[in-house]
Design an enzyme around this catalytic site. Sequence first.
Site, short mmCIF file in Angstrom:
data_model
loop_
_atom_site.label_atom_id
_atom_site.label_comp_id
_atom_site.label_asym_id
_atom_site.label_seq_id
_atom_site.Cartn_x
_atom_site.Cartn_y
_atom_site.Cartn_z
N SER A 259 0.83 -1.20 0.00
CA SER A 259 0.00 0.00 0.00
C SER A 259 0.86 1.25 0.00
O SER A 259 1.89 1.32 0.67
CB SER A 259 -0.91 0.01 1.23
OG SER A 259 -1.61 1.23 1.33
N ASP A 260 0.41 2.25 -0.75
CA ASP A 260 1.02 3.57 -0.67
C ASP A 260 0.72 4.15 0.71
O ASP A 260 -0.23 3.75 1.37
CB ASP A 260 0.44 4.46 -1.78
CG ASP A 260 0.98 5.87 -1.73
OD1 ASP A 260 2.19 6.02 -1.45
OD2 ASP A 260 0.21 6.81 -1.96
N LYS A 261 1.55 5.08 1.14
CA LYS A 261 1.34 5.69 2.46
C LYS A 261 0.50 6.96 2.37
O LYS A 261 -0.63 7.01 2.82
CB LYS A 261 2.67 6.01 3.14
CG LYS A 261 2.50 6.68 4.52
CD LYS A 261 3.82 7.02 5.14
CE LYS A 261 4.43 8.27 4.53
NZ LYS A 261 3.75 9.51 4.94
N THR A 262 1.07 8.00 1.76
CA THR A 262 0.44 9.31 1.75
C THR A 262 -0.86 9.29 0.95
O THR A 262 -0.87 8.98 -0.23
CB THR A 262 1.39 10.37 1.17
OG1 THR A 262 2.63 10.32 1.87
CG2 THR A 262 0.77 11.76 1.28
N ILE B 22 4.51 1.22 1.09
CA ILE B 22 5.41 1.74 0.06
C ILE B 22 5.23 3.25 0.02
O ILE B 22 4.11 3.74 -0.10
CB ILE B 22 5.10 1.15 -1.32
CG1 ILE B 22 5.32 -0.37 -1.29
CG2 ILE B 22 5.96 1.77 -2.40
CD1 ILE B 22 4.97 -1.06 -2.58
#
Length: 666
Positions: A368-371, A657
């Site tokens: 998963s992306d963070k921001t 990620i």
Amino acid sequence: MPPRQTEYYGSDPEKSHTTKENDDPQWHAMTKENACGVLGLGADIRRSGLSSSEASRRLQQYGPNKLSEKDKVTLLQRIWKQVSNVLVGILVFVAVVSLIKGIISSGEDRLTNFIEVGLITFVITLNTTIGIYQEGSAEKAAEALKNMLSSDAVVVRDGKESKIPADQIVPGDIVILGTGDRVPADVRMLEVNNLATQEAALTGESVPIEKVTNAIDPKGRDPRQTPLGDRKNLCFSATLVAQGAGAGIVVATGDKTEIGTINSLVSQVEEKKTAVLEQIDFVSKVLACFIAVTAVITWNVAFFRIDADPLDALSIALVCAVAMIPEGLEAIVTMTYSWSVSNMAKQNAIIRKLPAVETLGSVTVICSDKTGTLTKNEMSLVAFVTSNAHYKNDTDSKNRTPHNFVRDDSYLAERPNHGKEKSAQIVVNTGASSQRDPSLASTPVPAGSSPTQAYIRNALAGGVLCSKCTLGKNGGREGEIGNPTEISILRASYFAGIQIEAMKSDSPIISEVPFSSEYKFMATVHEPNYENDGNDYGGKYVAHVKGAPDRMIKLCKYQARAGLLGEENEEPIDLAYWSEKIAILSSHGLRVLALCRGSVGRDEVRSGAALKPGFVNGRSEPWLTIIGLCAIMDPPRPECVDAIAVAHKAGVRVAMITGDHKDTAL
């Protein structure tokens, strides 16, 4: 045109780097002069800009400043995708034969054949329609990227500034940037004045990146290995100017920009068949072979054993073939997918491609992306610390009430486990913890209670008034302008029920010290307002100062007892206490701002004048009063914690990620 060999990072041979002719120039590693030279520009380009004729020539050479579009799938291509399989081919063949029989036959046989043609056509049409409807949502990502681009820009052409459509910008143009502007192309900065851009879409960094003009030292590495977040002398297309102003030279447009690279990757995504679709294809081929063999055998039996007419024998064989074809297979699979996608949508899980539903059952790792995915991509004030208390702010609340702040002295009161062994000097210059006055345990409110709106207004006044940011619509991000760290204080005040615009209009800025990364604070001077500042200023102005806490506490003589205003609540500052609090908050990965205030004589300030930093830090002794510390972060989405727990329970590993700088990510 660029020379065959390009030098980077000044003219020192030991720090110079070269690239091959077909490599893109590494603009961040060049000096301003080298960048202008590579683009074939003169030394006075900042003043004169490109001429109209030169701009037209470059527009022909480089093309318009827009992203290329992926070829759209036509309706005929969508229909062909649905019908181009073996089983549908057999059905079409049967329909053609039945149509021929219907034409040449008569009576009841003719009607039967036409009915058979109609049924087969209906089945094929129904299956195709369902497939097109469910797969009809075309790729939206590239369109979303195009919507991020600026529509116009201010450039220097023929020696004067003018606004032109962004798609007319060419490499070599001088672009003027200001707060709230969307950067129209990739720009190598020539001048900056407290300039910072919001680059979360590219790097994942939630906070703005401050820009510089000097070349970035690659430190012995290939300049191409420098992360985007460290290329601080570049402003990237589609990013937003959060604060300050500047001017730079356009070095890349259209698909050559960093956002253009993302657009190209999105447009080139290859479609892959899932395991179920591959199995369906395999089963279809096996069935086709079996049906063909069976039809041949049936025709031979009908023709040779029962002496049927050749056309009648063919009709018998085709009837058997049609009976064996699972013509509803595609429709059933598609409808099953659709039902699954609808159920997932009810759980707020959006699936763009139907077959992806099937693969979810075999997922073992989620990356998963963070921001903006695990976090809100919305800098928020999570805590406010005074001389005796910690106030926790509910960042998930959508109600405008002071009850969003609750006193919780245990919240962020200790360093996290990973930071307990870390030297305090690494985080900030710290001192030993100090004992708090037990008589203040219930001042202004006891633990578990919320302060009044007036208290919050007084405490956060420095963050609201000492700011030129604009809060977004209804406290959200839509329409916001400015540094997200500063906006977080405005947002917390807004949801505490404070009327931000009215508060600012009641106390307009008389004069200011603009923020700079050099001295790391901002100061504004105002006429005292009773609701914001009390009445203890004796005809003087009030100065609000906010900035890096390790620098602010050195300029403070007093601290506001329990965050309360008034001379009777001023007490000598406890530097050890504040240093320890700063270290603790910083060890949690929070951004920390100190809010301070002081009084200044009317003869020290002239209305509208730009003050120098010495107005704040150039005095012979400390003079400010610290009100409190604002702890700010990009908080996780509230649903993420439960979702990750469910994934772990199901045996699925979750990996984050992020494009954050390594110091932020770790």
